[in-house]
Design a protein around this motif. Structure first.
Motif, PDB file in Angstrom:
ATOM      1  N   MET A   1      -0.702  -3.517   7.629  1.00 34.40           N
ATOM      2  CA  MET A   1       0.773  -3.876   6.826  1.00 34.40           C
ATOM      3  C   MET A   1       0.320  -4.681   5.620  1.00 34.40           C
ATOM      4  SD  MET A   1       3.460  -2.644   8.277  1.00 34.40           S
ATOM      5  CE  MET A   1       4.815  -3.908   8.397  1.00 34.40           C
TER       6      MET A   1
ATOM      7  N   SER B   1       7.649  -7.255   1.479  1.00 34.86           N
ATOM      8  CA  SER B   1       8.999  -7.106   1.834  1.00 34.86           C
ATOM      9  C   SER B   1       9.764  -7.582   0.487  1.00 34.86           C
ATOM     10  CB  SER B   1       9.634  -8.199   2.852  1.00 34.86           C
ATOM     11  OG  SER B   1       9.367  -9.615   2.527  1.00 34.86           O
ATOM     12  N   PRO B   2      11.071  -7.477   0.366  1.00 37.11           N
ATOM     13  CA  PRO B   2      11.655  -7.675  -0.921  1.00 37.11           C
ATOM     14  C   PRO B   2      11.505  -9.382  -1.073  1.00 37.11           C
ATOM     15  CG  PRO B   2      13.088  -6.499   0.315  1.00 37.11           C
ATOM     16  CD  PRO B   2      11.984  -6.698   1.165  1.00 37.11           C
ATOM     17  N   ALA B   3      11.658 -10.134  -0.176  1.00 46.72           N
ATOM     18  CA  ALA B   3      11.443 -11.696  -0.337  1.00 46.72           C
ATOM     19  C   ALA B   3      10.150 -11.966  -0.810  1.00 46.72           C
ATOM     20  CB  ALA B   3      11.964 -12.251   0.844  1.00 46.72           C
ATOM     21  N   VAL B   4       9.030 -11.207  -0.382  1.00 43.08           N
ATOM     22  CA  VAL B   4       7.767 -11.364  -0.805  1.00 43.08           C
ATOM     23  C   VAL B   4       7.526 -11.262  -2.349  1.00 43.08           C
ATOM     24  CG1 VAL B   4       5.421 -10.961  -0.425  1.00 43.08           C
ATOM     25  CG2 VAL B   4       6.852 -11.542   1.692  1.00 43.08           C
TER      26      VAL B   4
ATOM     27  N   ARG C   1       9.711 -10.779  -4.468  1.00 38.51           N
ATOM     28  CA  ARG C   1      10.535 -11.618  -5.646  1.00 38.51           C
ATOM     29  C   ARG C   1       9.804 -12.937  -5.839  1.00 38.51           C
ATOM     30  NH1 ARG C   1      14.026 -15.794  -4.564  1.00 38.51           N
ATOM     31  NH2 ARG C   1      14.073 -15.239  -2.502  1.00 38.51           N
TER      32      ARG C   1
ATOM     33  N   LYS D   1       2.721  -9.370  11.283  1.00 36.32           N
ATOM     34  CA  LYS D   1       2.485  -8.146  12.108  1.00 36.32           C
ATOM     35  C   LYS D   1       1.566  -7.319  11.331  1.00 36.32           C
ATOM     36  CE  LYS D   1       4.944  -4.948  15.242  1.00 36.32           C
ATOM     37  NZ  LYS D   1       6.014  -4.340  15.443  1.00 36.32           N
TER      38      LYS D   1
ATOM     39  N   ARG E   1       0.660  -8.266   8.080  1.00 39.49           N
ATOM     40  CA  ARG E   1       1.760  -8.338   6.885  1.00 39.49           C
ATOM     41  C   ARG E   1       1.639  -9.936   6.282  1.00 39.49           C
ATOM     42  NH1 ARG E   1       7.135  -8.726   5.847  1.00 39.49           N
ATOM     43  NH2 ARG E   1       7.315 -10.183   7.396  1.00 39.49           N
TER      44      ARG E   1
ATOM     45  N   THR F   1       4.125 -12.593   5.187  1.00 38.61           N
ATOM     46  CA  THR F   1       5.487 -12.954   5.342  1.00 38.61           C
ATOM     47  C   THR F   1       5.885 -13.798   4.324  1.00 38.61           C
ATOM     48  OG1 THR F   1       4.944 -14.874   6.537  1.00 38.61           O
ATOM     49  CG2 THR F   1       5.194 -12.818   7.938  1.00 38.61           C
ATOM     50  N   ARG F   2       7.251 -13.947   4.040  1.00 41.86           N
ATOM     51  CA  ARG F   2       7.689 -14.926   3.368  1.00 41.86           C
ATOM     52  C   ARG F   2       7.243 -16.021   3.422  1.00 41.86           C
ATOM     53  NH1 ARG F   2      14.129 -16.443   2.530  1.00 41.86           N
ATOM     54  NH2 ARG F   2      13.817 -17.604   4.204  1.00 41.86           N
ATOM     55  N   LYS F   3       7.072 -16.814   4.924  1.00 42.08           N
ATOM     56  CA  LYS F   3       6.634 -17.940   5.150  1.00 42.08           C
ATOM     57  C   LYS F   3       4.843 -18.108   4.470  1.00 42.08           C
ATOM     58  CE  LYS F   3       8.684 -20.305   8.923  1.00 42.08           C
ATOM     59  NZ  LYS F   3       8.527 -20.753  10.262  1.00 42.08           N
TER      60      LYS F   3
ATOM     61  N   ASP G   1       1.493 -21.047  15.436  1.00 40.79           N
ATOM     62  CA  ASP G   1       2.450 -22.218  15.972  1.00 40.79           C
ATOM     63  C   ASP G   1       2.197 -22.712  17.378  1.00 40.79           C
ATOM     64  OD1 ASP G   1       3.789 -22.085  13.572  1.00 40.79           O
ATOM     65  OD2 ASP G   1       4.982 -20.379  14.503  1.00 40.79           O
TER      66      ASP G   1
END
Lengths: 402, 327
Positions: free
Chosen positions: A108, A113-116, A118, A135, A138, A140-142, A257
């Protein structure tokens, strides 16, 4: 019937490899399980077995090409109905014990994603530079936000020290060496470790006069009896394993984490060859005696140098032992073998004048250099661990039964 | 601050409003002498008398109709449906009359009624005592729908609903009635309709829900915190009018949204929340919007194991949040 053969999953962390050599050519007959090509990954070289008996119809990937796990590499024609194309099920050949579902094999990495998207656009980020922790890799936004804050932190430093592209350009007489797959993998892993892990460094010295005497006394008969040389390495590993038993928190890996305390004690040993560095693993190192460790170290080192390590022998390490003394070093700052928590280097044993019982004596001294992941561990904890290693090393003497 | 139960919050709100405003009265099945089957109106008959606490025939259509008529006459009735499941005979009155009265009269008339209805499962109530009915009414403009989760919210929102000039369908989760306790100030307060509330602040996954599921989600969030997954929990409190700003803000907070309701998924209210986020918050999203809802089966089963299977549990929520966090 034509069957598609795809690049198998060769290990849990391996996502791609380079076909280094085709062992078959179109028209050749292959038996089921017969190797059809050799693949070079950043961990090992492996052979890809055929999933079926038949005639090689078509080779789809050239030698030297990098391919992702799951990608179709060739087609084999079986003697059944020839009109149907079927995909192989390479699951049965997975060298790794853990079965991977087909969905896991699909990366992935480049599904944004849209957030990423942007964030990448707003801050002009090259997403290829961002590490994906989501996952199936991928981003992530974070991850993007983390990358941004790292960038901001390093931006100032970079601005101060611009590296001129000119300095990197070869001038006449310079030799350009293309990166081998292994070199590239080492580079990536080292950068990842140094970039992500806050390394802290501790050094202790140990008096191993007794150990040196013990080895001198045993080495000849050991070689005759066991057929392998008796080096210091098994003693070092034994001391480490015993100390891990007492301070298990050094046997840990960082996992986003959380910290995972590993139950198994699998010791990675650094083995250098002329062109690269490998870290084969002694699994369940706590189940071996010094004698057993000596054999294991010998076997792994030999296999490493002949390039015949199996994948399983390079995986699952929980703690790395590095014998830098073998090439004369007396102090080093080792880079942690990602994602482990600790790496311990055993330096050269040298005779030095030291104070013993208010007198100056000539003793065999060794430096123990340790790097720790300061996210997982602190100096006090690791200090206790290292002191135990030192004590064990100092307790060896000619009376010790090995 | 005294600690009271959810149902005590309901009773206190009704009592205070009846004391403050003579136009407020209660009607419903067994609400008077019996004090309500759940005892939500306990003591009110004794305190305010039979003229203000009316026991009605078993006719929900009449309960709603009488309330609407009384409201048109200037009263502020609180009509109780004994179980939300029984509201269906009153749907025509609620949708065609109550919800439209202001619109139909071009603003000359309004319909200040509150219809209280205990809803939801998890109390071994089977088919006719466990339903969630919000989706039946959510698409009816003119009607407000409230579904509080805590004693503080239920008291403050019920008082605001009674004072509101338009019809309010007030859904009380019956599992919350005696299970959920919380601090409520002694002094007078109301909670405004149409305002969602952040119950837990977090950074990893946004959970949007209401009613009993707020508590289950909180429980899951507590557990996940130990794994380092921090949940941002938005309690809608009011479904209509919906607090869009709060939804979009909460969604943007983490980019990963899980919508939970006990009502079944297809046609459920979660679809509406999801659509709002998709329409107005797409570029904040880091994962597909997820819904965790009751299954699309006709109603809550009686069999205990099947009821458990039907109901959303803290464990199911935990799993759904973890999956989203790992995405």
């Amino acid at each position: 019937m034509a069957v598609n053969i795809s690049m198998p999953q060769l290990g849990e962390s391996i996502s791609e490899g380079v076909i280094s050599k085709w062992l078959k050519k179109p028209g050749d007959w292959v038996e089921k399980y017969e190797p059809i090509c050799e693949v070079e990954t950043d961990k090992v070289n492996a052979e890809v077995p055929s999933t079926i008996s038949g005639k090689i119809m078509e080779i789809l990937v050239k030698e030297g090409t990098k391919i992702a796990v799951g990608q179709i590499i060739c087609r084999i024609l079986t003697e059944e109905d020839e009109s149907v194309v079927q995909n192989d099920s390479h699951e049965s050949f997975m060298i790794n014990q853990r079965p991977t579902t087909s969905s896991e094999a699909v990366s992935m990495r480049s599904r944004y994603s849209p957030a990423v998207t942007r964030l990448a656009q707003e801050h002009q980020i090259d997403l290829n530079q961002v590490k994906g922790t989501g996952k199936r890799g991928r981003i992530t936004r974070k991850d993007v936000l983390q990358y941004l804050s790292n960038q901001q932190a390093t931006a100032t430093i970079l601005e101060q020290e611009p590296v001129s592209q000119l300095e990197r350009m070869p001038t006449s007489g310079d030799q350009e060496i293309p990166l081998s797959h292994v070199r590239r993998a080492i580079a990536d892993r080292m950068v990842k470790s140094k970039k992500e892990i806050p390394h802290a460094w501790i050094m202790m010295e140990a008096d191993v006069t007794g150990l040196v005497e013990l080895r001198n006394q045993e080495k000849k008969s050991f070689q005759e009896k066991e057929g392998v040389p008796l080096t210091f390495m098994p003693f070092f590993i034994k001391a480490v394993v015993d100390a891990i038993k007492e301070f298990p928190y050094v046997n840990a890996v960082w996992s986003n984490d959380k910290v995972v305390l590993k139950k198994e004690i699998n010791i990675s040993i650094a083995v250098g060859t002329e062109e690269a560095l490998y870290v084969p693993v002694i699994h369940d190192a706590d189940s071996f005696s010094i004698r057993g460790l000596a054999k294991k170290v010998y076997q792994l080192a030999k296999k490493t140098r002949s390039g015949s390590l199996e994948l399983s022998e390079t995986q699952g390490g929980t703690f790395t032992v590095n014998n830098t003394g073998s090439f004369g070093s007396i102090a080093s700052k080792p880079i942690i073998n990602y994602p482990q928590a600790v790496i311990l280097s055993f330096e050269s044993i040298v005779k030095r004048p030291v104070v013993v019982d208010q007198m100056i004596g000539i003793r065999d001294m060794i430096n123990l250099c340790l790097s720790l992941d300061h996210r997982i561990l602190d100096g006090v904890m690791v200090g206790k661990f290292l002191r135990r290693v030192k004590q064990t090393l100092e307790s060896f003497n000619p009376q010790t039964v090995i | 601050m005294p600690t009271i139960s959810y149902i005590e919050g309901v009773t206190a709100a009704i009592r205070e409003e009846m004391k403050a405003d003579e136009r407020v009265f209660v009607l419903g099945e067994d609400v008077g002498v019996r004090g309500g089957v759940f005892r939500a109106t306990a003591g009110l008959y004794e305190e305010f008398g039979e003229d203000r606490v009316l026991d009605t025939p078993l006719s929900e259509s009449a309960i709603a109709g009488v309330a609407i008529g009384a409201a048109a006459y200037g009263m502020r009735p609180i009509a109780e449906m004994q179980f939300a499941d029984f509201i269906l005979p009153a749907v025509n009155q609620i949708m065609s009359e109550a919800a439209r009265l202001r619109y139909r009269s071009n603003g000359s008339w309004s319909c200040p009624i509150v219809i209280r209805a205990p809803y939801g499962g998890g109390i071994h109530g089977a088919l006719y005592h466990s339903q969630s009915i919000e989706s039946i009414f959510a698409g009816t403009p003119g009607l407000k729908i409230v579904a509080p989760s805590t004693p503080y919210d239920v008291k403050g929102l019920l008082k605001a609903a009674i004072r509101d000039d338009d019809p309010v369908l007030f859904l009380e989760h019956k599992r919350c009635y005696r299970w959920i306790k919380g601090e409520v100030p002694e002094e007078e307060y109301t909670v405004p309709l149409g305002k969602a509330d952040i119950k837990v602040v977090g950074t990893d996954v946004t959970v949007i829900t209401y009613g009993l599921m707020v508590h289950y989600a909180k429980e899951a969030a507590e557990k996940l915190k130990q794994e380092g997954i921090h949940v941002h929990l938005l309690d809608l409190r009011t479904l209509i009018p919906l607090d869009k700003e709060a939804i979009l803000e909460a969604a943007a907070k983490t980019g990963k949204v899980l919508i939970i309701h006990e009502d079944n998924k297809t046609g459920g209210f979660g679809g509406e929340i999801s659509a709002i986020i998709a329409e107005e918050g797409l570029f904040e999203l880091d994962a597909p919007i997820q819904r965790l809802c009751g299954p699309d089966v006709p109603a809550m089963p009686y069999n205990a194991s099947l009821e458990k299977e039907f109901m959303i549990s803290p464990q199911k929520i935990e799993k759904a949040i973890r999956e989203l966090a790992e995405f």
